[in-house]
Motif scaffolding. Structure first.
Motif, PDB file in Angstrom:
ATOM      1  N   MET A   1     -19.724 -28.219   7.436  1.00  0.00           N
ATOM      2  CA  MET A   1     -18.994 -27.979   6.195  1.00  0.00           C
ATOM      3  C   MET A   1     -19.766 -27.016   5.315  1.00  0.00           C
ATOM      4  N   ASP A  22     -11.564 -13.091   6.148  1.00  0.00           N
ATOM      5  CA  ASP A  22     -12.067 -13.825   7.304  1.00  0.00           C
ATOM      6  C   ASP A  22     -12.433 -12.849   8.398  1.00  0.00           C
ATOM      7  N   VAL A  24     -13.004 -13.179  11.549  1.00  0.00           N
ATOM      8  CA  VAL A  24     -12.431 -13.355  12.891  1.00  0.00           C
ATOM      9  C   VAL A  24     -11.042 -12.758  12.976  1.00  0.00           C
ATOM     10  N   THR A  25     -10.206 -13.098  11.999  1.00  0.00           N
ATOM     11  CA  THR A  25      -8.819 -12.654  12.077  1.00  0.00           C
ATOM     12  C   THR A  25      -8.560 -11.393  11.271  1.00  0.00           C
ATOM     13  N   HIS A  32      -7.800 -20.476  -2.331  1.00  0.00           N
ATOM     14  CA  HIS A  32      -7.939 -21.920  -2.548  1.00  0.00           C
ATOM     15  C   HIS A  32      -9.128 -22.403  -1.747  1.00  0.00           C
ATOM     16  N   ASP A  33      -9.754 -23.446  -2.255  1.00  0.00           N
ATOM     17  CA  ASP A  33     -10.887 -24.013  -1.531  1.00  0.00           C
ATOM     18  C   ASP A  33     -10.961 -25.493  -1.848  1.00  0.00           C
ATOM     19  N   ILE A  37     -12.539 -26.366   2.785  1.00  0.00           N
ATOM     20  CA  ILE A  37     -11.369 -25.964   3.567  1.00  0.00           C
ATOM     21  C   ILE A  37     -10.696 -24.792   2.856  1.00  0.00           C
ATOM     22  N   ARG A  38     -10.489 -23.729   3.604  1.00  0.00           N
ATOM     23  CA  ARG A  38      -9.789 -22.584   3.026  1.00  0.00           C
ATOM     24  C   ARG A  38      -8.566 -22.262   3.874  1.00  0.00           C
ATOM     25  N   GLU A  39      -7.718 -21.401   3.363  1.00  0.00           N
ATOM     26  CA  GLU A  39      -6.503 -21.051   4.088  1.00  0.00           C
ATOM     27  C   GLU A  39      -6.403 -19.548   4.156  1.00  0.00           C
ATOM     28  N   LEU A  40      -5.952 -19.041   5.299  1.00  0.00           N
ATOM     29  CA  LEU A  40      -5.756 -17.604   5.428  1.00  0.00           C
ATOM     30  C   LEU A  40      -4.411 -17.215   4.840  1.00  0.00           C
ATOM     31  N   ASN A  41      -4.391 -16.026   4.332  1.00  0.00           N
ATOM     32  CA  ASN A  41      -3.163 -15.530   3.731  1.00  0.00           C
ATOM     33  C   ASN A  41      -2.347 -14.784   4.782  1.00  0.00           C
ATOM     34  N   THR A  42      -2.294 -15.347   5.963  1.00  0.00           N
ATOM     35  CA  THR A  42      -1.593 -14.698   7.061  1.00  0.00           C
ATOM     36  C   THR A  42      -0.129 -14.485   6.710  1.00  0.00           C
ATOM     37  N   PRO A  43       0.405 -13.325   6.955  1.00  0.00           N
ATOM     38  CA  PRO A  43       1.835 -13.137   6.677  1.00  0.00           C
ATOM     39  C   PRO A  43       2.672 -14.073   7.542  1.00  0.00           C
ATOM     40  N   PHE A  44       3.834 -14.409   7.037  1.00  0.00           N
ATOM     41  CA  PHE A  44       4.696 -15.341   7.750  1.00  0.00           C
ATOM     42  C   PHE A  44       5.097 -14.749   9.091  1.00  0.00           C
ATOM     43  N   PRO A  45       4.815 -15.422  10.191  1.00  0.00           N
ATOM     44  CA  PRO A  45       5.079 -14.812  11.493  1.00  0.00           C
ATOM     45  C   PRO A  45       6.572 -14.559  11.708  1.00  0.00           C
TER      46      PRO A  45
END
Lengths: 303, 544
Positions: A1, A22, A24-25, A32-33, A37-45
């Motif tokens: 962690m 990030d 890697v991607t 947000h954290d 734990i964080r979240e990627l702002n990946t576009p909606f597939p």
């Protein structure tokens, strides 16, 4: 962690502005954290949108074709106009029509003529077997061999008779069944006899099948006095009144002294259900010829 | 437990225990004999035990250090994990036993309480509510505090929730053994146990909301959305499905207020949403927390997690009627259940895909770390069983699969492959942390557990697929003559080898769970002093 960052740090949770990327991607994070734990702002597939669209299309088409949405007192019927009860009944009728094609021949209980028609019997026997398995095997066994309390249908020892006409009658009305024309067969209790007498009788009855019984004995006299009327001279049976022969190898409950003692103490009243209301006349005739053939073939039943 | 409570909390605890004892006494006295009297005595016994336990330590044990509000409250989680493992063994052992009975029915002992019909709900309740429920409650306390950066709102209600919930499970399971049941699948417990659960659940919901309200993070993490959906919807389902009139206040019998096809529809609206909100939503909450924590990777897509949450919540509620295809339920209701089940596949797969994509950049960890591998396998089985579920919901497919062991296989792909795997992943992450250690006591045993769990699941599920499809085909095949090609009893006898395999698969899975329990016990016994300096609430709230 990873170590958490306080939520009010300037670079987090800003809809725009500096965000972490990030490695890697290659996507940036939302900022947000939660405790690391964080979240990627990946576009909606795209593919998810397509899949949603596709399943939605499937649903709409189905709703248009089939009964689907309730509208108060009724519902949208669908363009195909399907109704599940009608469909089920129709399907049953279809199968029944195929069956009636040959089953109708069994309406007429001319068993000799039926048995002579080998083609018909070859066609009908598998169906009769299934009818037997689904209705009779639970008591009389998969192969008709019976079990304690339930007679063997493969042997040649009969309570009422093994010709197809008699078997059909037994099936229609049952034995000791709640049917006005049922066959009645009751083995009365002999609890009023002395225990010692019962013990002698039991030993005598147990010895009958092997031929070791002494008929000229107190037990033999007791038997002649109390039992012959139903079980025949020296237990030979053959009266076809529902009382079994006690001299042959076939048994229903058991012919060892212990079981016979029990039979004498409590009496017996086996119940064979009446099938007249459950099976059609043709089905009963089909089963009757099946059962008597199984017996004719000796141990040639299933398996 | 008592050491973590202040003196005034201990006093309230005693008052609550006395009330529980009185409630039990009232039940026992009112019922005089029968199931309800036994259950009353159980509550009385539990109440007395708690009074002695708390009372004995009331003044003897020191109060918690003043700084306790500066730390998370993990004692309830520890207790909950213990109960999870206990129920896992009880419930799974009951399952293996009834599976064996299907292969060796003659082995049924002569006592009524050992009959298949009574033991089967012991298995389902034991694993779903006992194992799954305790795991959900225990992890929800952990996740809620971490992602809110706040301590649980008070110290007593978590105990009320856990002890009360386990009393419910114990009442349910012992009731079945004594032959008491409402005859509603997954809702067999009688009316007073149902009412008790409503009370417990309200405390749970209140605690969750109060803690969430104290959060020191601006946003509510998606795991909490799932846990909340679980708590809220399960409450709604439970209340509606269990509406019943007791025969008398002193008897463990009741009549449901629903009748006929409405009863069937309510039951399966409940039944399927028990799958959705008990066995899916809550465990997705677990996945969304423990997977990124263990892999050290950010959630792959924030948007996907939000959209799949709302998709799952919205679509699931509609699909219960797919359990009643080709029944007296109107066709239109079946069509709706079928179409919504198909649409449900997309958000379900989006969740599974999101979880798997999260592992990008951590595949070496999946290879090396059995704990993370549990979570990965869970996500894969989640995808698999949600696909299968949507597929089986299509009416013509269902005409083959319904009433066969395929359904049983499907359920176990979900419960063994998905639910239990994610629980084990979470447990192996949590327990070392609770024990103040770096790792479990026997790290190698996690590998053994993993392989016996995966192997057991595959054996089980593949056996049941074959069994179910064989059954379905045997039941629908007609001869040319228009007669069925197989008698029913033939289809039963054909099942023998599959039932034997199923027993074997179940036993493997149970074996793994036993290893896990022993490993956890060894770990807790070898507790260390390791503390994560960052693992504490952000600002200090007094714990009232």
């Amino acid at each position: 962690m990873s170590a958490p960052r306080p939520y009010n740090a300037p670079d987090t949770d800003a809809p725009t502005g500096h965000r972490e990327v990030d490695p890697v991607t290659g996507y940036d994070t939302t900022g947000h954290d939660w405790n690391g734990i964080r979240e990627l702002n990946t576009p909606f597939p795209r593919i998810v949108v397509w899949a949603l669209g596709l399943t939605f299309l499937y649903s709409v088409v189905t709703w248009v074709l089939l009964p689907a949405w309730p509208t108060g007192h009724t519902y949208t019927r669908g363009l195909l106009g399907l109704d599940q009860s009608e469909a089920a009944v129709e399907r049953l009728r279809e199968v029944d029509a195929v069956r009636q094609g040959w089953l109708a021949r069994f309406d007429d209980p001319d068993f000799t003529a039926l048995a002579a028609d080998r083609d018909l019997m070859a066609w009908a026997t598998p169906a009769a077997d299934r009818l037997y398995q689904d209705n009779c095997a639970a008591c009389h066994g998969f192969a008709g061999g019976g079990g304690p309390g339930f007679p063997d249908l493969r042997d040649t020892a009969w309570l009422w008779g093994g010709d197809p006409e008699t078997v059909a009658e037994t099936l229609r009305h049952g034995i000791n069944a709640p049917d006005p024309d049922t066959r009645i067969a009751e083995m009365p209790a002999f609890d009023w006899l002395d225990r010692s007498e019962r013990r002698e009788l039991a030993a005598y009855v147990a010895a009958l099948p092997t031929g070791d019984a002494t008929h000229d004995s107190p037990a033999g006299f007791l038997f002649a006095e109390n039992c012959e009327a139903c079980h025949g001279a020296q237990g030979g049976g053959g009266l076809m009144n529902g009382a079994p022969s006690l001299a042959d190898a076939a048994v229903i409950y058991g012919q060892d002294p212990g079981t016979v003692m029990e039979t004498l103490r409590v009496g017996r009243r086996g119940v064979m259900p009446a099938w007249g209301d459950r099976l059609s006349a043709a089905e009963i005739n089909l089963l009757a010829s099946y059962v008597s053939r199984v017996s004719e073939n000796g141990k040639g039943g299933r398996e | 437990m008592v050491g973590t409570l202040t003196r005034s909390e201990r006093r309230i605890g005693i008052v609550l225990s006395v009330s529980l004892g009185l409630l039990g006494l009232g039940m026992a006295a009112g019922a005089r004999h029968g199931v309800m009297a036994v259950h009353g005595m159980m509550a009385l016994g539990l109440g007395l035990a708690l009074i002695f336990h708390i009372g004995g330590a009331l003044y003897d044990e020191p109060e918690p250090a003043p700084g306790r509000s500066g730390r998370y409250y993990d004692a309830p989680t520890r207790f909950g994990i213990g109960m999870t493992l206990l129920w896992a063994i009880v419930g799974m052992a009951a399952g293996v036993w009834v599976a064996a009975l299907l292969y060796w029915p003659e082995a049924t002992p002569p006592w009524p309480w050992t009959s298949f019909g009574r033991l089967r709900p012991v298995h389902t309740t034991g694993v779903i509510f006992g194992f799954g429920g305790n795991a959900l409650i225990a992890t929800s306390f952990h996740v809620l505090q971490r992602t809110s950066r706040a301590r649980l709102a008070d110290a007593l209600s978590p105990w009320v929730v856990l002890i009360g919930y386990n009393l419910f499970c114990a009442w349910a399971v012992t009731g079945y053994l004594m032959g008491s049941t409402q005859s509603k699948e997954y809702a067999e417990a009688e009316w007073y146990a149902d009412l008790w659960l409503v009370v417990v659940w309200s405390v749970y919901f209140t605690l969750y909301i109060r803690t969430l309200a104290r959060r020191n993070e601006p946003h509510i993490y998606v795991a909490n959305w799932y846990y909340l959906a679980f708590i809220l919807v399960v409450a709604m389902l439970h209340v509606v499905n269990n509406l019943a009139l007791p025969v008398s206040l002193g008897a463990a019998d009741s009549f449901t207020i629903w009748s006929g096809v409405q009863d069937a529809m309510i039951q399966w609206w409940y039944g399927h949403n028990a799958v959705a909100f008990f066995l899916t939503a809550g465990f997705l909450g677990m996945l969304y927390y423990f997977l990124p924590v263990r892999s050290g990777r950010p959630i792959w897509s924030y948007r996907l997690s939000i959209v799949s949450f709302w998709g799952i919540v919205f679509f699931y509620i509609w699909v219960g009627s797919h359990h009643l295809h080709y029944t007296a339920l109107p066709y239109w209701a079946q069509t709706l259940g079928m179409t919504f089940s198909v649409m449900l596949l997309v958000p379900s797969w989006a969740s599974a895909g999101n979880a798997i994509a999260t592992l990008n950049g951590a595949w070496h960890k999946v290879r090396d770390d059995a704990t993370l591998r549990f979570m990965f396998v869970a996500a894969v089985f989640y995808g698999l069983s949600t696909f299968e579920g949507s597929f089986l919901a299509i009416r013509p497919v269902n005409s083959l699969s319904h009433y066969t062991d395929w359904t049983v296989g499907h359920v176990h792909a979900g419960t063994l492959g998905w639910v239990a795997m994610i629980v084990f992943g979470a447990i192996y992450t949590l327990v070392p942390q609770l024990a103040g250690r770096e790792t479990m006591a026997w790290p190698r045993a996690i590998e053994w557990h993993f392989w016996s769990a995966v192997g057991g699941t595959l054996v089980y599920v593949i056996a049941m697929w074959n069994a179910g499809i064989t059954q379905g085909l045997m039941w629908r095949t007609y001869d040319e003559s228009g007669a069925l090609s197989y008698s029913f009893i033939e289809s039963v006898r054909t099942m023998a080898p599959y039932y034997l395999l199923r027993t074997l698969g179940g036993a493997m899975f149970l074996g793994g769970a036993v290893i896990c329990a022993l490993n956890c016990r060894a770990t807790m016994r070898a507790a260390g002093g390791r503390e994560d300096a960052a693992d504490h609430p952000l600002s200090l709230h007094p714990a009232e």
